[in-house]
Scaffold this motif. Structure first.
Motif, mmCIF file in Angstrom:
data_model
loop_
_atom_site.group_PDB
_atom_site.id
_atom_site.type_symbol
_atom_site.label_atom_id
_atom_site.label_comp_id
_atom_site.label_asym_id
_atom_site.label_seq_id
_atom_site.Cartn_x
_atom_site.Cartn_y
_atom_site.Cartn_z
ATOM 1 N N TRP A 18 1.097 -22.973 23.667
ATOM 2 C CA TRP A 18 -0.353 -22.944 23.387
ATOM 3 C C TRP A 18 -0.461 -23.365 21.876
ATOM 4 N N VAL A 19 0.357 -23.407 20.787
ATOM 5 C CA VAL A 19 0.452 -23.794 19.748
ATOM 6 C C VAL A 19 0.803 -25.580 19.544
ATOM 7 N N LEU A 20 1.635 -25.714 20.074
ATOM 8 C CA LEU A 20 2.084 -27.326 20.072
ATOM 9 C C LEU A 20 1.268 -28.121 20.690
ATOM 10 N N SER A 21 0.318 -27.541 21.622
ATOM 11 C CA SER A 21 -0.767 -28.588 22.429
ATOM 12 C C SER A 21 -1.935 -28.596 21.663
ATOM 13 N N ARG A 22 -1.997 -27.986 20.609
ATOM 14 C CA ARG A 22 -3.284 -27.743 19.699
ATOM 15 C C ARG A 22 -3.299 -28.357 18.370
ATOM 16 N N ILE A 23 -2.158 -27.971 17.822
ATOM 17 C CA ILE A 23 -1.976 -28.490 16.177
ATOM 18 C C ILE A 23 -0.788 -29.408 16.012
ATOM 19 N N PHE A 24 0.073 -29.669 17.089
ATOM 20 C CA PHE A 24 1.155 -30.539 17.055
ATOM 21 C C PHE A 24 0.839 -31.784 17.988
ATOM 22 N N PRO A 25 -0.255 -32.236 18.145
ATOM 23 C CA PRO A 25 -0.528 -33.104 19.376
ATOM 24 C C PRO A 25 0.288 -34.609 18.934
ATOM 25 N N VAL A 73 3.582 -34.811 18.519
ATOM 26 C CA VAL A 73 4.837 -34.388 18.535
ATOM 27 C C VAL A 73 5.338 -34.440 20.283
ATOM 28 N N ARG A 74 5.805 -35.185 20.841
ATOM 29 C CA ARG A 74 6.265 -35.210 22.107
ATOM 30 C C ARG A 74 6.913 -33.926 22.521
ATOM 31 N N PRO A 75 6.185 -33.406 23.639
ATOM 32 C CA PRO A 75 6.720 -31.990 23.827
ATOM 33 C C PRO A 75 8.193 -32.191 24.560
ATOM 34 N N GLU A 76 8.958 -30.884 24.506
ATOM 35 C CA GLU A 76 10.188 -30.974 25.275
ATOM 36 C C GLU A 76 10.188 -30.117 26.470
ATOM 37 N N PHE A 110 -18.786 -36.805 32.323
ATOM 38 C CA PHE A 110 -18.841 -37.883 33.104
ATOM 39 C C PHE A 110 -17.490 -38.537 33.663
ATOM 40 N N GLU A 111 -17.306 -38.858 34.657
ATOM 41 C CA GLU A 111 -15.803 -39.298 35.156
ATOM 42 C C GLU A 111 -15.240 -40.137 34.215
ATOM 43 N N GLY A 112 -15.779 -41.205 33.348
ATOM 44 C CA GLY A 112 -14.868 -41.874 32.444
ATOM 45 C C GLY A 112 -14.403 -40.736 31.578
ATOM 46 N N THR A 113 -14.970 -39.585 31.098
ATOM 47 C CA THR A 113 -14.487 -38.901 30.041
ATOM 48 C C THR A 113 -13.319 -38.232 30.793
ATOM 49 N N ARG A 114 -13.286 -37.637 32.008
ATOM 50 C CA ARG A 114 -12.276 -37.116 32.477
ATOM 51 C C ARG A 114 -10.800 -38.264 32.671
ATOM 52 N N GLU A 115 -11.165 -39.273 32.913
ATOM 53 C CA GLU A 115 -10.191 -40.467 32.982
ATOM 54 C C GLU A 115 -9.513 -40.579 31.590
ATOM 55 N N ALA A 116 -10.267 -40.660 30.824
ATOM 56 C CA ALA A 116 -9.899 -40.985 29.353
ATOM 57 C C ALA A 116 -9.104 -39.750 28.780
ATOM 58 N N ALA A 117 -9.398 -38.346 29.321
ATOM 59 C CA ALA A 117 -8.704 -37.290 28.828
ATOM 60 C C ALA A 117 -7.430 -37.151 29.706
ATOM 61 N N GLY A 118 -7.157 -37.937 30.860
ATOM 62 C CA GLY A 118 -5.985 -38.123 31.475
ATOM 63 C C GLY A 118 -4.873 -39.152 30.815
ATOM 64 N N MET A 119 -5.468 -39.880 29.868
ATOM 65 C CA MET A 119 -4.736 -40.918 29.106
ATOM 66 C C MET A 119 -4.421 -40.147 27.983
ATOM 67 N N VAL A 120 -5.070 -39.295 27.397
ATOM 68 C CA VAL A 120 -4.578 -38.415 26.180
ATOM 69 C C VAL A 120 -3.384 -37.672 26.599
ATOM 70 N N VAL A 121 -3.394 -37.186 27.926
ATOM 71 C CA VAL A 121 -2.364 -36.352 28.101
ATOM 72 C C VAL A 121 -0.829 -37.137 28.370
ATOM 73 N N LYS A 122 -1.040 -38.319 29.008
ATOM 74 C CA LYS A 122 -0.039 -38.983 29.371
ATOM 75 C C LYS A 122 0.525 -39.395 27.982
ATOM 76 N N ALA A 123 -0.185 -39.848 26.949
ATOM 77 C CA ALA A 123 0.261 -40.423 25.534
ATOM 78 C C ALA A 123 0.922 -39.205 24.846
ATOM 79 N N TYR A 124 0.385 -38.023 25.059
ATOM 80 C CA TYR A 124 0.983 -36.787 24.483
ATOM 81 C C TYR A 124 2.249 -36.539 25.018
ATOM 82 N N THR A 181 3.328 -40.593 22.106
ATOM 83 C CA THR A 181 2.590 -41.766 21.283
ATOM 84 C C THR A 181 1.536 -41.313 21.083
ATOM 85 N N HIS A 182 0.806 -39.978 21.398
ATOM 86 C CA HIS A 182 -0.403 -39.750 20.939
ATOM 87 C C HIS A 182 -0.723 -39.429 19.697
ATOM 88 N N ARG A 183 -1.778 -40.283 19.084
ATOM 89 C CA ARG A 183 -2.185 -39.843 17.597
ATOM 90 C C ARG A 183 -3.430 -39.385 17.701
#
Length: 367
Positions: A151-158, A160-163, A231-245, A249-251
């Motif tokens: 919970w902490v890592l996915s909120r304030i350590f975006p 940092v690549r999760p293990e 809208f659909e594009g927002t959900r698709e962009a959210a998926g890109m954020v998750v993949k980068a995280y 590579t997410h900043r």
């Protein structure tokens, strides 16, 4: 995604108290793990952080920390310090639960503010990692609950690549307290609350990996949306954020933002970047709005603010957007935001270089 973080603060404090209360009879004057403080000072620091975060939210502080501190009465034993941790934890949980969704308060790093979930995550992080420090000093076995670490890592350590399967070790590594195979041990570290950019009638609120995962799964991401959103594009962009995280590579400053209306706190759309700028200082932008929010100038207003933020940086020279040739409304938005269409020759070159669809039209804005 309805939790505000209050439950997580309470859970972390319970876990910490369960560790420390049975050890109250030990000598707490020994050094706490990697810190220069002793265990008693570290325990008092936990309480100090919890009440400070509660004060920031309750006081709506916007430019600095509220100027107060707490002290433990002379003669208080170690069990009494645990009582103080539990009390200040309850105060932070209450402040988090009662703070309105849109409230932000001052925190210095890195973007000068945090929302209620951010303060909750910082509080949980302080409790867990300092419980670890005290446990090391006292020779106690301790392992924080995996769900709290995630919970902490996915909120304030975006950043940092999760293990996978090792959130506790990941949190210890991210805070400079442990080694991880294949990663250099950190000697300096910071967490990152989400960035918020002012855009007049809107605020652009950075979407954390946790919020992105919820959006991608069909949830709200913790935002209150206008009818028909997201809208659909927002959900698709959210998926890109998750993949980068997940790839590390997410900043957050180069991720996705929810466009939130000031007048009622409703999210009307999403906007952001397709990744960090390349070596030549180029970054791609994208955006969409819920259908009920279109036609009010929100996208233009937000894109102007986002572009100004990006182009003021030293690492950005040019922004570009690729828009379908038959999407006239989006082309009008991009033009009003100061972008111009590139020449057909440059467009054709970009098709081959970046593998773009020929139906796309390229627009750029330079610093």
């Amino acid at each position: 995604m309805e939790d505000t973080g209050g439950d997580q603060v309470e859970a972390a404090v319970r876990d910490c108290a369960a560790l420390l209360r049975p050890a109250a009879g030990l000598d707490w004057s020994v050094r706490a793990g990697v810190l220069d403080w002793d265990c008693r000072r570290t325990a008092e620091h936990i309480a100090s952080d919890l009440i400070a975060y509660a004060g920031q939210l309750a006081g709506r502080a916007t430019t600095a920390y509220v100027p107060f501190d707490i002290s433990v009465d002379d003669g208080t034993d170690n069990a009494g310090v645990v009582d103080v941790i539990e009390t200040t934890g309850a105060l932070l949980a209450a402040a988090v639960r009662t703070a309105p969704r849109e409230v932000r308060a001052f925190h210095p790093y890195p973007f000068r503010s945090a929302n209620r979930e951010g303060f909750a995550a910082m509080g949980v992080a302080e409790v867990l990692v300092h419980a670890h420090d005290i446990a090391e000093g006292l020779g106690l076995a301790y392992r924080a609950p995996a769900e709290l670490c995630t919970w902490v890592l996915s909120r304030i350590f975006p950043h940092v690549r999760p293990e996978p399967g090792a959130p506790w070790n990941m949190l210890l590594w991210a805070t400079g307290r442990a080694d991880l195979p294949g990663r250099t041990r950190l000697t300096e570290w910071r967490w990152r609350n989400n960035l918020v950019i002012d855009a007049g009638r809107l605020t652009l609120q950075g979407v954390t990996p946790a919020a992105a995962a919820d959006l991608g799964a069909g949830g709200t991401g913790g935002f209150a949306w206008v009818e028909g959103g997201p809208f659909e594009g927002t959900r698709e962009a959210a998926g890109m954020v998750v993949k980068a995280y997940e790839a590390g590579t997410h900043r957050p400053e180069w991720g996705m933002f929810a466009l939130v209306r000031r007048e009622d706190g409703r999210a009307v759309g999403g906007m952001g970047f397709h990744g960090v700028p390349d070596e030549e200082g180029r970054a791609e932008v994208g955006y969409d709005l819920a259908e009920t929010a279109r036609g009010h100038g929100y996208a233009t207003e937000a894109l102007n603010a986002l572009s100004a933020y990006a182009l003021a940086r030293d690492d950005v020279k040019l922004l570009f957007a690729a828009i379908e040739q038959d999407n006239a409304p989006s082309q009008r938005v991009i033009a009003r935001a100061g972008f111009t269409r590139v020449s057909e020759e440059d467009e054709r070159a970009a098709y081959g270089l970046h593998d773009l669809e020929p139906s796309l039209r390229l627009y750029t804005r330079e610093s």
